[in-house]
Design an enzyme around this catalytic site. Sequence first.
Site, PDB file in Angstrom:
ATOM      1  N   ARG A  44       0.819  -1.227   0.000  1.00 63.02           N
ATOM      2  CA  ARG A  44       0.000   0.000   0.000  1.00 63.02           C
ATOM      3  C   ARG A  44       0.843   1.263   0.000  1.00 63.02           C
ATOM      4  O   ARG A  44       0.500   2.251  -0.624  1.00 63.02           O
ATOM      5  CB  ARG A  44      -0.907   0.045   1.242  1.00 63.02           C
ATOM      6  N   ARG A 104       7.869 -12.501  22.202  1.00 58.96           N
ATOM      7  CA  ARG A 104       8.227 -12.066  23.561  1.00 58.96           C
ATOM      8  C   ARG A 104       8.340 -13.190  24.573  1.00 58.96           C
ATOM      9  O   ARG A 104       9.207 -13.164  25.441  1.00 58.96           O
ATOM     10  CB  ARG A 104       7.193 -11.051  24.070  1.00 58.96           C
ATOM     11  N   CYS A 133       4.139  -2.007  25.638  1.00 60.50           N
ATOM     12  CA  CYS A 133       4.260  -0.639  26.180  1.00 60.50           C
ATOM     13  C   CYS A 133       3.853  -0.533  27.651  1.00 60.50           C
ATOM     14  O   CYS A 133       4.542   0.111  28.452  1.00 60.50           O
ATOM     15  CB  CYS A 133       3.421   0.319  25.348  1.00 60.50           C
ATOM     16  N   LYS A 217      -0.170 -10.085  29.014  1.00 60.64           N
ATOM     17  CA  LYS A 217       1.196  -9.669  28.640  1.00 60.64           C
ATOM     18  C   LYS A 217       1.852  -9.048  29.866  1.00 60.64           C
ATOM     19  O   LYS A 217       3.028  -9.307  30.149  1.00 60.64           O
ATOM     20  CB  LYS A 217       1.172  -8.628  27.516  1.00 60.64           C
ATOM     21  N   HIS A 246       0.555   6.411  28.124  1.00 59.33           N
ATOM     22  CA  HIS A 246      -0.263   5.552  28.982  1.00 59.33           C
ATOM     23  C   HIS A 246      -0.039   5.980  30.428  1.00 59.33           C
ATOM     24  O   HIS A 246       1.090   6.347  30.811  1.00 59.33           O
ATOM     25  CB  HIS A 246       0.175   4.088  28.864  1.00 59.33           C
ATOM     26  N   ASN A 319       3.858   6.070  25.261  1.00 56.08           N
ATOM     27  CA  ASN A 319       3.832   4.676  24.797  1.00 56.08           C
ATOM     28  C   ASN A 319       4.523   4.490  23.457  1.00 56.08           C
ATOM     29  O   ASN A 319       5.006   3.400  23.163  1.00 56.08           O
ATOM     30  CB  ASN A 319       2.381   4.187  24.711  1.00 56.08           C
TER      31      ASN A 319
HETATM   32  P1  NAP Z   1       0.175   1.250  12.592  1.00 60.04           P
HETATM   33  O1  NAP Z   1       0.246   2.720  12.778  1.00 60.04           O
HETATM   34  O2  NAP Z   1      -1.116   0.654  12.182  1.00 60.04           O
HETATM   35  O3  NAP Z   1       1.305   0.838  11.516  1.00 60.04           O
HETATM   36  C1  NAP Z   1       1.423  -0.452  11.000  1.00 60.04           C
HETATM   37  C2  NAP Z   1       2.665  -0.550  10.130  1.00 60.04           C
HETATM   38  O4  NAP Z   1       2.840  -1.877   9.687  1.00 60.04           O
HETATM   39  C3  NAP Z   1       2.580   0.305   8.867  1.00 60.04           C
HETATM   40  O5  NAP Z   1       3.852   0.754   8.510  1.00 60.04           O
HETATM   41  C4  NAP Z   1       2.078  -0.706   7.841  1.00 60.04           C
HETATM   42  O6  NAP Z   1       2.401  -0.362   6.523  1.00 60.04           O
HETATM   43  C5  NAP Z   1       2.868  -1.918   8.278  1.00 60.04           C
HETATM   44  N1  NAP Z   1       2.260  -3.144   7.782  1.00 60.04           N
HETATM   45  C6  NAP Z   1       1.020  -3.618   8.029  1.00 60.04           C
HETATM   46  N2  NAP Z   1       0.806  -4.776   7.375  1.00 60.04           N
HETATM   47  C7  NAP Z   1       1.942  -5.042   6.707  1.00 60.04           C
HETATM   48  C8  NAP Z   1       2.356  -6.085   5.823  1.00 60.04           C
HETATM   49  N3  NAP Z   1       1.553  -7.104   5.534  1.00 60.04           N
HETATM   50  N4  NAP Z   1       3.599  -6.037   5.304  1.00 60.04           N
HETATM   51  C9  NAP Z   1       4.420  -5.013   5.598  1.00 60.04           C
HETATM   52  N5  NAP Z   1       4.089  -3.999   6.397  1.00 60.04           N
HETATM   53  C10 NAP Z   1       2.873  -4.018   6.955  1.00 60.04           C
HETATM   54  O7  NAP Z   1       0.595   0.468  13.897  1.00 60.04           O
HETATM   55  P2  NAP Z   1       1.698   0.846  15.015  1.00 60.04           P
HETATM   56  O8  NAP Z   1       1.036   1.455  16.178  1.00 60.04           O
HETATM   57  O9  NAP Z   1       2.844   1.550  14.403  1.00 60.04           O
HETATM   58  O10 NAP Z   1       2.097  -0.594  15.512  1.00 60.04           O
HETATM   59  C11 NAP Z   1       2.789  -1.499  14.737  1.00 60.04           C
HETATM   60  C12 NAP Z   1       3.065  -2.724  15.544  1.00 60.04           C
HETATM   61  O11 NAP Z   1       4.002  -2.409  16.566  1.00 60.04           O
HETATM   62  C13 NAP Z   1       1.838  -3.271  16.325  1.00 60.04           C
HETATM   63  O12 NAP Z   1       1.085  -4.146  15.597  1.00 60.04           O
HETATM   64  C14 NAP Z   1       2.456  -3.881  17.536  1.00 60.04           C
HETATM   65  O13 NAP Z   1       2.811  -5.228  17.273  1.00 60.04           O
HETATM   66  C15 NAP Z   1       3.698  -3.096  17.724  1.00 60.04           C
HETATM   67  N6  NAP Z   1       3.558  -2.154  18.847  1.00 60.04           N
HETATM   68  C16 NAP Z   1       4.295  -2.393  19.889  1.00 60.04           C
HETATM   69  C17 NAP Z   1       4.219  -1.593  20.973  1.00 60.04           C
HETATM   70  C18 NAP Z   1       4.988  -1.938  22.155  1.00 60.04           C
HETATM   71  O14 NAP Z   1       4.428  -1.860  23.174  1.00 60.04           O
HETATM   72  N7  NAP Z   1       6.212  -2.286  22.098  1.00 60.04           N
HETATM   73  C19 NAP Z   1       3.385  -0.500  21.004  1.00 60.04           C
HETATM   74  C20 NAP Z   1       2.613  -0.253  19.921  1.00 60.04           C
HETATM   75  C21 NAP Z   1       2.714  -1.122  18.829  1.00 60.04           C
HETATM   76  P3  NAP Z   1       1.367   0.413   5.537  1.00 60.04           P
HETATM   77  O15 NAP Z   1       1.508   1.865   5.866  1.00 60.04           O
HETATM   78  O16 NAP Z   1       1.886   0.097   4.189  1.00 60.04           O
HETATM   79  O17 NAP Z   1       0.015  -0.126   5.799  1.00 60.04           O
HETATM   80  N1  12T Z   2      -3.109  -4.420  21.134  1.00 57.75           N
HETATM   81  O1  12T Z   2       2.656  -4.718  21.134  1.00 57.75           O
HETATM   82  O2  12T Z   2      -3.839  -1.937  21.225  1.00 57.75           O
HETATM   83  O3  12T Z   2       1.472  -6.299  21.996  1.00 57.75           O
HETATM   84  O4  12T Z   2      -2.601  -0.660  22.488  1.00 57.75           O
HETATM   85  C1  12T Z   2       0.659  -2.980  21.852  1.00 57.75           C
HETATM   86  C2  12T Z   2      -0.422  -2.126  21.936  1.00 57.75           C
HETATM   87  C3  12T Z   2      -0.784  -4.787  21.290  1.00 57.75           C
HETATM   88  C4  12T Z   2       1.594  -5.159  21.545  1.00 57.75           C
HETATM   89  C5  12T Z   2      -2.785  -1.671  21.801  1.00 57.75           C
HETATM   90  C6  12T Z   2      -1.876  -3.943  21.382  1.00 57.75           C
HETATM   91  C7  12T Z   2       0.448  -4.285  21.554  1.00 57.75           C
HETATM   92  C8  12T Z   2      -1.665  -2.607  21.700  1.00 57.75           C
END
Ligand code: NAP
Ligand code: 12T
Length: 339
Positions: A44, A104, A133, A217, A246, A319
């Site tokens: 995309r 994890r 987070c 988690k 958060h 977060n």
């Molecule tokens: P987001 O804003 O929805 O961004 C998702 C990202 O993943 C976008 O760059 C998207 O690309 C890409 N993506 C989705 N499907 C894909 C695919 N099939 N192939 C390649 N790229 C793909 O979400 P976010 O908040 O940044 O979070 C992303 C992930 O980070 C979460 O799902 C979670 O696992 C993790 N996270 C971790 C923490 C933590 O606590 N450590 C906190 C928040 C999130 P496009 O722009 O092309 O759609």
């Molecule tokens: N569902 O990284 O929705 O496991 O705030 C982080 C944030 C999963 C994760 C959220 C989620 C994760 C959220």
Amino acid sequence: MIEKKEKYNVAVAGATGAVGRKMLEILQERNFPVDRLKLLASARSAGTSLEFKGEQVTVEELRHYSFEGVDIALFSAGASVSREFAPSAVKSNCVVIDNSSAYRMKADIPLVVPEVNPDAIGEDPGIIANPNCSTIQMVVALKPIHDKFKIKRVVVSTYQSVSGSGQKAIDELKNQTKEWLQGNELKPNVYPHQIAFNCLPHIDIFLDNGYTKEEMKMVNETRKIFSDDSIQVCPTTVRVPVFYSHSEALNVETEGPVTALAVRELLSAQAGVCVVDDPENNLYPLAIDGENKDEVFVGRIRDDISRERAVNFWVVSDNLRKGAALNAVQIAELLIAHL
Ligand code: NAP
Ligand code: 12T
């Protein structure tokens, strides 16, 4: 195993997302030694570009061969993407720092918060997992208390911002707020209910034990990070209509004679923590003040009036920074410092 170099080839998988964009910002801010930077996302957004150090970098579609010549890959594209592509990155001799929940709790994968368990990173990691987070900001605050008094049990309620569920959720809160103020009907999309002017006791999916996956988690990751399965954690995770940061209310019970006074002293000296605790002047950590800051903020530190050897406090952190992108970049810094 990657070699020690002056600069490293870095890939960000999920670069266009809320966490991915924050990663670019933080790599830049902290002057991480980046040689080539590869931005990866879904088909995309392939062909679009993002700015890094004043230059436009084109986003490429994430593929199994994307990691050839890459030293360090920061993943934040969700658990299924990590499950599919992280093994390919490791095969290309790349170290993966994964922000998703995919790895994890795997026994042979380190789960690291640099202020808490830097040594867990080990000698030759393939994948290093970044905790959730809500867990990260809690364990940073618990660390010196556990070291001094040994924690028996933590009862925690979270007040989690919408940015935790990505860019779409940020847009949903904005749009719902606007529509609600105009008296229009709201259609929930990201969440099962209206999030504007509401609180949802539901983050991630429900599990068979009646807790959510987000709650479990916090239980399991905390034990793994402290290498201590005796710590009891009893969580309730709640989504609130806040954009960034958060907040968490903690009740912490210890074996040793903990007091609010001792906790205030310990936390004042703890790396990564900033104590904001002056109730007479209405000073305590606020989500809006935590936004775009690196620290974990702690306040409302007080003795539990209902039992001995227990304290309460309030913990706030961004977060997207300490909860995700900053912690991941700190892991990368730790990794290259030990090569
Ligand atoms: P987001 O804003 O929805 O961004 C998702 C990202 O993943 C976008 O760059 C998207 O690309 C890409 N993506 C989705 N499907 C894909 C695919 N099939 N192939 C390649 N790229 C793909 O979400 P976010 O908040 O940044 O979070 C992303 C992930 O980070 C979460 O799902 C979670 O696992 C993790 N996270 C971790 C923490 C933590 O606590 N450590 C906190 C928040 C999130 P496009 O722009 O092309 O759609
Ligand atoms: N569902 O990284 O929705 O496991 O705030 C982080 C944030 C999963 C994760 C959220 C989620 C994760 C959220």
